[in-house]
Design a protein around this motif. Structure first.
Motif, mmCIF file in Angstrom:
data_model
loop_
_atom_site.group_PDB
_atom_site.id
_atom_site.type_symbol
_atom_site.label_atom_id
_atom_site.label_comp_id
_atom_site.label_asym_id
_atom_site.label_seq_id
_atom_site.Cartn_x
_atom_site.Cartn_y
_atom_site.Cartn_z
ATOM 1 N N ILE A 173 79.357 61.043 -16.882
ATOM 2 C CA ILE A 173 79.121 60.698 -18.290
ATOM 3 C C ILE A 173 80.007 61.488 -19.255
ATOM 4 C CG2 ILE A 173 77.385 60.761 -20.131
ATOM 5 C CD1 ILE A 173 75.390 59.730 -18.050
ATOM 6 N N PRO A 174 80.130 62.823 -19.132
ATOM 7 C CA PRO A 174 81.003 63.542 -20.068
ATOM 8 C C PRO A 174 82.466 63.101 -19.966
ATOM 9 C CG PRO A 174 79.595 65.086 -18.881
ATOM 10 C CD PRO A 174 79.391 63.746 -18.264
ATOM 11 N N VAL A 175 82.927 62.840 -18.755
ATOM 12 C CA VAL A 175 84.311 62.397 -18.553
ATOM 13 C C VAL A 175 84.514 61.022 -19.173
ATOM 14 C CG1 VAL A 175 86.025 61.772 -16.795
ATOM 15 C CG2 VAL A 175 84.555 63.772 -16.451
ATOM 16 N N LEU A 176 83.564 60.137 -18.945
ATOM 17 C CA LEU A 176 83.655 58.787 -19.505
ATOM 18 C C LEU A 176 83.642 58.822 -21.026
ATOM 19 C CD1 LEU A 176 83.737 55.736 -19.015
ATOM 20 C CD2 LEU A 176 81.243 55.766 -18.960
ATOM 21 N N ALA A 177 82.740 59.609 -21.603
ATOM 22 C CA ALA A 177 82.663 59.717 -23.063
ATOM 23 C C ALA A 177 83.974 60.243 -23.632
ATOM 24 C CB ALA A 177 81.501 60.622 -23.468
ATOM 25 N N LYS A 178 84.545 61.245 -22.983
ATOM 26 C CA LYS A 178 85.822 61.819 -23.453
ATOM 27 C C LYS A 178 86.936 60.777 -23.395
ATOM 28 C CE LYS A 178 89.114 65.473 -22.647
ATOM 29 N NZ LYS A 178 89.950 65.985 -21.628
ATOM 30 N N GLN A 179 87.025 60.063 -22.279
ATOM 31 C CA GLN A 179 88.088 59.066 -22.130
ATOM 32 C C GLN A 179 87.912 57.908 -23.115
ATOM 33 O OE1 GLN A 179 87.975 58.130 -17.946
ATOM 34 N NE2 GLN A 179 89.421 59.749 -17.441
ATOM 35 N N LEU A 180 86.697 57.487 -23.340
ATOM 36 C CA LEU A 180 86.454 56.413 -24.311
ATOM 37 C C LEU A 180 86.835 56.853 -25.723
ATOM 38 C CD1 LEU A 180 83.056 54.983 -22.998
ATOM 39 C CD2 LEU A 180 85.274 53.815 -22.999
ATOM 40 N N ASN A 181 86.512 58.092 -26.071
ATOM 41 C CA ASN A 181 86.884 58.610 -27.391
ATOM 42 C C ASN A 181 88.395 58.729 -27.535
ATOM 43 O OD1 ASN A 181 84.533 59.020 -29.046
ATOM 44 N ND2 ASN A 181 83.864 60.457 -27.487
ATOM 45 N N GLU A 182 89.076 59.173 -26.488
ATOM 46 C CA GLU A 182 90.541 59.262 -26.538
ATOM 47 C C GLU A 182 91.154 57.880 -26.748
ATOM 48 O OE1 GLU A 182 91.598 61.257 -22.903
ATOM 49 O OE2 GLU A 182 91.060 63.227 -23.708
ATOM 50 N N TYR A 183 90.645 56.896 -26.043
ATOM 51 C CA TYR A 183 91.142 55.529 -26.197
ATOM 52 C C TYR A 183 90.884 55.017 -27.610
ATOM 53 C CZ TYR A 183 91.513 50.489 -25.710
ATOM 54 O OH TYR A 183 91.848 49.171 -25.892
ATOM 55 N N GLN A 184 89.675 55.238 -28.091
ATOM 56 C CA GLN A 184 89.310 54.793 -29.433
ATOM 57 C C GLN A 184 90.170 55.480 -30.491
ATOM 58 O OE1 GLN A 184 85.091 54.067 -30.245
ATOM 59 N NE2 GLN A 184 85.274 55.637 -31.814
ATOM 60 N N ASN A 185 90.429 56.774 -30.324
ATOM 61 C CA ASN A 185 91.268 57.507 -31.274
ATOM 62 C C ASN A 185 92.709 57.005 -31.255
ATOM 63 O OD1 ASN A 185 89.136 59.061 -32.153
ATOM 64 N ND2 ASN A 185 89.572 60.746 -30.761
ATOM 65 N N SER A 186 93.215 56.655 -30.077
ATOM 66 C CA SER A 186 94.585 56.131 -30.004
ATOM 67 C C SER A 186 94.689 54.795 -30.727
ATOM 68 C CB SER A 186 95.050 55.997 -28.549
ATOM 69 O OG SER A 186 94.423 54.914 -27.906
ATOM 70 N N LYS A 187 93.649 53.972 -30.620
ATOM 71 C CA LYS A 187 93.635 52.692 -31.336
ATOM 72 C C LYS A 187 93.579 52.920 -32.845
ATOM 73 C CE LYS A 187 93.943 49.723 -28.118
ATOM 74 N NZ LYS A 187 95.150 48.935 -28.024
ATOM 75 N N GLN A 188 92.781 53.902 -33.276
ATOM 76 C CA GLN A 188 92.658 54.206 -34.702
ATOM 77 C C GLN A 188 93.996 54.710 -35.252
ATOM 78 O OE1 GLN A 188 89.967 53.388 -36.410
ATOM 79 N NE2 GLN A 188 90.928 54.020 -38.299
ATOM 80 N N THR A 189 94.694 55.543 -34.473
ATOM 81 C CA THR A 189 96.004 56.044 -34.882
ATOM 82 C C THR A 189 96.983 54.885 -35.022
ATOM 83 O OG1 THR A 189 95.592 58.149 -33.772
ATOM 84 C CG2 THR A 189 97.883 57.604 -34.220
ATOM 85 N N SER A 190 96.887 53.934 -34.122
ATOM 86 C CA SER A 190 97.749 52.752 -34.171
ATOM 87 C C SER A 190 97.483 51.928 -35.430
ATOM 88 C CB SER A 190 97.520 51.908 -32.920
ATOM 89 O OG SER A 190 98.225 50.708 -32.988
ATOM 90 N N VAL A 191 96.217 51.791 -35.797
ATOM 91 C CA VAL A 191 95.856 51.030 -36.999
ATOM 92 C C VAL A 191 96.416 51.723 -38.241
ATOM 93 C CG1 VAL A 191 93.898 50.361 -38.466
ATOM 94 C CG2 VAL A 191 93.819 49.913 -36.018
#
Length: 128
Positions: free
Chosen positions: A15-33
């Protein structure tokens, strides 16, 4: 296969690894926007400058059909850029994905899905 999913994904250590990876992905998308918004704003500024230059040229007496065609094309481009920029600005920043949220999602999966039923029955039979 479902037992492997439970072992590798649906466990407390993942769970902690998954949460971290999901947040990293979400942050990369936000940076792209945000980068898209900046790019669109700069393009819009450039188009506005060109339109202003053409309007000034026409106002000073330069009335050429080619210039008027260019002005029309720039006006269309401006509308397109404004529309894209509005859409990009409407993208809201997403809330962080917490370990608790992931755990709750897994809990819902384990309690409502047929695969979750299989996982529960396998884990309860393994403890007997």
């Amino acid at each position: 296969m479902l037992a492997q999913l439970q072992e590798k994904i649906f466990n407390d250590q993942a769970i902690p690894v998954l949460a971290k990876q999901l947040n990293e992905y979400q942050n990369s998308k936000q940076t792209s926007v945000k980068a898209d918004q900046q790019r669109l704003s700069k393009s819009l500024e450039g188009v506005d400058r060109q339109i202003e230059n053409i309007v000034n040229a026409v106002a000073s007496g330069l009335n050429n059909p080619t210039i008027l065609e260019k002005l029309g094309a720039l006006e269309e481009q401006k509308v397109e850029l404004e529309t894209k920029l509005l859409k990009a600005q409407q993208v809201k920043e997403k809330a962080a994905i917490t370990e608790e949220l992931c755990d709750n999602c897994f809990l819902v999966f384990r309690t409502t899905s047929p695969a979750g039923t299989f996982l529960r029955s396998r884990s309860s039979s393994a403890t007997m």
